[in-house]
Design a protein around this motif. Structure first.
Motif, PDB file in Angstrom:
ATOM      1  N   ARG A 423       0.880  -1.235  -0.029  1.00 50.31           N
ATOM      2  CA  ARG A 423       0.020   0.062  -0.025  1.00 50.31           C
ATOM      3  C   ARG A 423       0.935   1.232  -0.088  1.00 50.31           C
ATOM      4  O   ARG A 423       0.363   2.266  -0.114  1.00 50.31           O
ATOM      5  N   PHE A 424       2.230   1.125   0.088  1.00 52.75           N
ATOM      6  CA  PHE A 424       3.052   2.456   0.187  1.00 52.75           C
ATOM      7  C   PHE A 424       3.968   2.206  -0.919  1.00 52.75           C
ATOM      8  O   PHE A 424       4.375   0.991  -0.814  1.00 52.75           O
ATOM      9  N   PRO A 425       4.315   3.074  -1.514  1.00 53.61           N
ATOM     10  CA  PRO A 425       5.243   3.332  -2.538  1.00 53.61           C
ATOM     11  C   PRO A 425       6.822   2.742  -2.058  1.00 53.61           C
ATOM     12  O   PRO A 425       7.152   2.998  -0.855  1.00 53.61           O
ATOM     13  N   SER A 426       7.476   2.287  -2.946  1.00 59.77           N
ATOM     14  CA  SER A 426       8.910   1.771  -2.358  1.00 59.77           C
ATOM     15  C   SER A 426       9.559   2.764  -2.077  1.00 59.77           C
ATOM     16  O   SER A 426      10.711   2.882  -1.090  1.00 59.77           O
ATOM     17  N   VAL A 427       9.786   3.993  -2.723  1.00 63.34           N
ATOM     18  CA  VAL A 427      10.359   5.348  -2.178  1.00 63.34           C
ATOM     19  C   VAL A 427      10.016   5.643  -0.748  1.00 63.34           C
ATOM     20  O   VAL A 427      10.924   5.855   0.057  1.00 63.34           O
ATOM     21  N   GLU A 428       8.665   5.440  -0.470  1.00 70.15           N
ATOM     22  CA  GLU A 428       8.487   5.724   0.916  1.00 70.15           C
ATOM     23  C   GLU A 428       9.055   4.820   1.890  1.00 70.15           C
ATOM     24  O   GLU A 428       9.420   5.116   3.138  1.00 70.15           O
ATOM     25  N   MET A 429       8.893   3.542   1.581  1.00 66.86           N
ATOM     26  CA  MET A 429       9.622   2.433   2.518  1.00 66.86           C
ATOM     27  C   MET A 429      11.065   2.680   2.844  1.00 66.86           C
ATOM     28  O   MET A 429      11.691   2.503   3.665  1.00 66.86           O
ATOM     29  N   THR A 430      11.760   3.147   1.571  1.00 64.80           N
ATOM     30  CA  THR A 430      13.141   3.429   1.554  1.00 64.80           C
ATOM     31  C   THR A 430      13.712   4.631   2.636  1.00 64.80           C
ATOM     32  O   THR A 430      14.396   4.395   3.251  1.00 64.80           O
ATOM     33  N   ILE A 431      12.549   5.462   2.623  1.00 60.46           N
ATOM     34  CA  ILE A 431      12.825   7.009   3.275  1.00 60.46           C
ATOM     35  C   ILE A 431      12.770   6.386   4.713  1.00 60.46           C
ATOM     36  O   ILE A 431      13.346   6.717   5.482  1.00 60.46           O
ATOM     37  N   ARG A 432      11.714   5.487   5.086  1.00 53.83           N
ATOM     38  CA  ARG A 432      11.581   5.068   6.481  1.00 53.83           C
ATOM     39  C   ARG A 432      12.811   4.073   6.952  1.00 53.83           C
ATOM     40  O   ARG A 432      12.498   3.718   8.214  1.00 53.83           O
ATOM     41  N   THR A 433      13.436   3.566   6.204  1.00 49.77           N
ATOM     42  CA  THR A 433      14.646   2.863   6.800  1.00 49.77           C
ATOM     43  C   THR A 433      15.528   4.044   7.283  1.00 49.77           C
ATOM     44  O   THR A 433      16.355   3.638   8.350  1.00 49.77           O
ATOM     45  N   LYS A 434      15.462   5.439   7.189  1.00 50.80           N
ATOM     46  CA  LYS A 434      16.204   6.259   7.735  1.00 50.80           C
ATOM     47  C   LYS A 434      15.472   6.958   8.664  1.00 50.80           C
ATOM     48  O   LYS A 434      15.893   7.160   9.726  1.00 50.80           O
ATOM     49  N   TRP A 435      14.269   7.261   8.638  1.00 51.01           N
ATOM     50  CA  TRP A 435      13.098   7.979   9.477  1.00 51.01           C
ATOM     51  C   TRP A 435      11.998   7.259   9.739  1.00 51.01           C
ATOM     52  O   TRP A 435      11.069   7.316   8.925  1.00 51.01           O
ATOM     53  N   GLU A 436      12.203   6.365  10.388  1.00 53.44           N
ATOM     54  CA  GLU A 436      11.307   5.304  10.814  1.00 53.44           C
ATOM     55  C   GLU A 436       9.849   5.954  11.276  1.00 53.44           C
ATOM     56  O   GLU A 436      10.027   6.753  12.055  1.00 53.44           O
ATOM     57  N   GLY A 437       8.662   5.492  10.601  1.00 51.56           N
ATOM     58  CA  GLY A 437       7.457   6.147  11.082  1.00 51.56           C
ATOM     59  C   GLY A 437       6.950   7.419  10.442  1.00 51.56           C
ATOM     60  O   GLY A 437       6.058   7.656  10.899  1.00 51.56           O
ATOM     61  N   ALA A 438       8.039   7.855   9.670  1.00 49.78           N
ATOM     62  CA  ALA A 438       7.688   9.216   9.024  1.00 49.78           C
ATOM     63  C   ALA A 438       6.506   9.247   8.028  1.00 49.78           C
ATOM     64  O   ALA A 438       6.231   8.168   7.410  1.00 49.78           O
ATOM     65  N   ALA A 439       5.838  10.275   8.208  1.00 48.76           N
ATOM     66  CA  ALA A 439       4.564  10.524   7.237  1.00 48.76           C
ATOM     67  C   ALA A 439       5.225  11.491   5.829  1.00 48.76           C
ATOM     68  O   ALA A 439       5.980  12.125   6.115  1.00 48.76           O
ATOM     69  N   ILE A 440       4.904  10.957   4.849  1.00 49.79           N
ATOM     70  CA  ILE A 440       5.530  11.355   3.620  1.00 49.79           C
ATOM     71  C   ILE A 440       4.230  11.911   2.628  1.00 49.79           C
ATOM     72  O   ILE A 440       3.400  11.309   2.156  1.00 49.79           O
ATOM     73  N   ASP A 441       4.553  13.367   2.292  1.00 50.97           N
ATOM     74  CA  ASP A 441       3.715  13.764   1.211  1.00 50.97           C
ATOM     75  C   ASP A 441       4.449  14.104  -0.058  1.00 50.97           C
ATOM     76  O   ASP A 441       5.274  14.731  -0.004  1.00 50.97           O
ATOM     77  N   TRP A 442       3.524  13.643  -1.089  1.00 55.67           N
ATOM     78  CA  TRP A 442       4.159  13.745  -2.430  1.00 55.67           C
ATOM     79  C   TRP A 442       3.805  15.191  -3.063  1.00 55.67           C
ATOM     80  O   TRP A 442       4.188  15.403  -4.195  1.00 55.67           O
ATOM     81  N   ASN A 443       3.106  15.889  -2.368  1.00 58.08           N
ATOM     82  CA  ASN A 443       2.765  17.403  -3.031  1.00 58.08           C
ATOM     83  C   ASN A 443       2.140  17.579  -4.088  1.00 58.08           C
ATOM     84  O   ASN A 443       2.560  18.098  -5.004  1.00 58.08           O
ATOM     85  N   GLY A 444       1.091  16.554  -4.466  1.00 59.17           N
ATOM     86  CA  GLY A 444       0.418  16.767  -5.777  1.00 59.17           C
ATOM     87  C   GLY A 444       0.862  15.716  -6.557  1.00 59.17           C
ATOM     88  O   GLY A 444       0.308  15.180  -7.793  1.00 59.17           O
TER      89      GLY A 444
END
Length: 449
Positions: A423-444
């Motif tokens: 349910r979450f793009p791989s880019v988001e999962m990658t970012i969460r390996t550094k900032w665990e649990g972060a919310a990510i907004d694609w800004n449109g």
């Protein structure tokens, strides 16, 4: 040879000599044309480099007769730079004076890359080069990235291009604006590529010396039964500039083969491996480009014991220090996410906020324009990351807003037992390996990758 020319001199008429003179006078015009097309190295910085000469022969299979047996071997002062784009093979004069390649070096390079002197690069690698997107465009800072293993090299260089554009050319500024990347000119692209390649090679050479491999028309050794001739180490004929291969050769020689094998361990005997019919970079080669050391693992330091506490016959080598550019990893195809390679803090937290990302075996870059992002914890509450995938379909830089204090995405994950990766793009999962649990907004932007 001189005798033969002396016998033929009386056959030349005055008309023939005039024609030859006219052709010689045209060389200046063609030299200017080649320079305008990016086929000539431009002067930037002068350092003392021993160059590594390449070899050419005339046969299609690379097993031709050497064109010359003349060898010059000495260090010299040479002006080194890299053109912003080299669309065709570039061959320099053999009269520069430098350190020509030997059979022993050619064999050693091939074995370091492939594990055997009989393996050669495929067509995709031979035609690979470094080329920017259009200057003054939204992606003027970005290289065009190819598929397969070549992309990992190009995107590693891309990370160092960002280092130069954001933090080197204006080193007195703590924070830049993303707009500074939009107005990159043709000349700035050229400077950025030269700086990036030099930076990587100089780091591999531990700040002492580095090698630059160039192509000449001369052949310095004959084919043997122990070495398979090809069309890039000995000769450069046909489509492509072979720039990525030349860069890899320069990288290995800058590190020195002795240090290279000391960096590696029994887990990675060579730097390239075959995957889906193509050659891809091992972690050792990726770490060499990022840290200057070909350590084959992503943990901190050297590992003396296995997971059961048993002493290893040989230690496994990891990352010893923070580098300027970091590394993040995620692979949705590995079903057991608990056993994903755990990238250590030294790679996750580089000196500058730039990361080479390996996402599902495809390479991209994430970066921020504020050099204080990783040194001031207050900066990491709410910030932007910029994403470039290297894909030709991407026409502008993607801005991702990272909120490390909001965890609402986890609430939705708990409601369902399915894998969050679905349910979450791989880019988001990658970012969460550094900032665990972060919310990510694609800004449109419609999420992708």
């Amino acid at each position: 040879m001189d005798e033969e020319l002396g016998d033929q001199n009386h056959h030349f008429s005055e008309h023939d000599l005039d024609a030859i003179t006219n052709k010689i006078s045209d060389l200046g015009k063609w030299r200017e044309i080649f320079s305008q097309q990016g086929l000539q190295f431009k002067d930037t910085v002068v350092k003392k480099y021993p160059d590594c000469r390449k070899v050419e022969d005339d046969s299609e299979d690379g097993a031709g007769t050497p064109q010359s047996s003349s060898i010059k071997s000495h260090s010299h002062f040479t002006t080194f730079s890299v053109p912003y784009c080299v669309p065709k093979a570039f061959v320099v004069s053999s009269n520069l004076g430098s350190l020509p390649i030997t059979l022993e070096t050619a064999v050693a390079l091939r074995k370091a890359l492939f594990g055997t002197a009989f393996q050669v690069f495929n067509y995709e690698w031979k035609k690979s080069h470094f080329k920017f997107r259009d200057p003054y465009s939204d992606l003027a800072y970005a290289l065009e990235a190819e598929r397969g293993g070549i992309r990992s090299v190009q995107m590693a260089v891309q990370a160092y291009i960002l280092k130069y554009l954001l933090f080197t050319r204006n080193s007195d500024l703590e924070s830049q604006n993303i707009k500074c990347l939009l107005g990159v000119s043709l000349k700035e692209q050229e400077n950025a590529l030269a700086a990036a390649l030099s930076d990587i090679l100089w780091t591999a050479g531990e700040g002492v010396k580095s090698f630059v491999c160039l192509v000449t028309a001369d052949c310095y050794f004959a084919p043997t039964i122990d070495y398979k001739m090809d069309s890039y180490t000995e000769r450069f004929k046909g489509e492509g500039s072979h720039a990525v291969i030349l860069f890899l050769y320069s990288l290995l020689l800058s590190r020195t083969l002795e240090r290279l094998y000391n960096d590696m361990d029994c887990t990675t005997p060579h730097l390239l491996q075959v995957s889906l019919g193509n050659f891809v970079c091992t972690q050792a080669l990726i770490n060499l480009m990022l840290t200057g050391r070909a350590s084959p693992n992503v943990f901190n330091g050297d590992q003396q014991y296995d997971n059961q506490g048993v002493l290893l016959k040989e230690p496994k080598h990891g990352v010893l220090a923070r580098s300027d550019v970091g590394y993040l990893y995620w692979n949705r195809h590995e079903l057991d996410h608990e056993n994903l390679p755990q990238v250590v803090s030294m790679l996750k937290t580089p000196k500058l906020p730039i990361w080479l990302c390996n996402i599902n075996d495809t390479f991209s870059v994430l970066f921020n324009t504020n050099r204080l992002l990783l040194s001031d914890w207050r900066m990491e509450h709410l910030f932007d990351l910029y994403f470039y995938s290297g894909q030709s379909s991407q026409t502008k830089t993607v801005t991702l807003t990272i909120d490390t204090h909001s965890h609402h995405w986890e609430d939705g994950m708990r409601e369902k037992e399915e894998d969050p990766e679905k349910r979450f793009p791989s880019v988001e999962m990658t970012i969460r390996t550094k900032w665990e649990g972060a919310a990510i907004d694609w800004n449109g932007t419609v999420p992708f990758f």
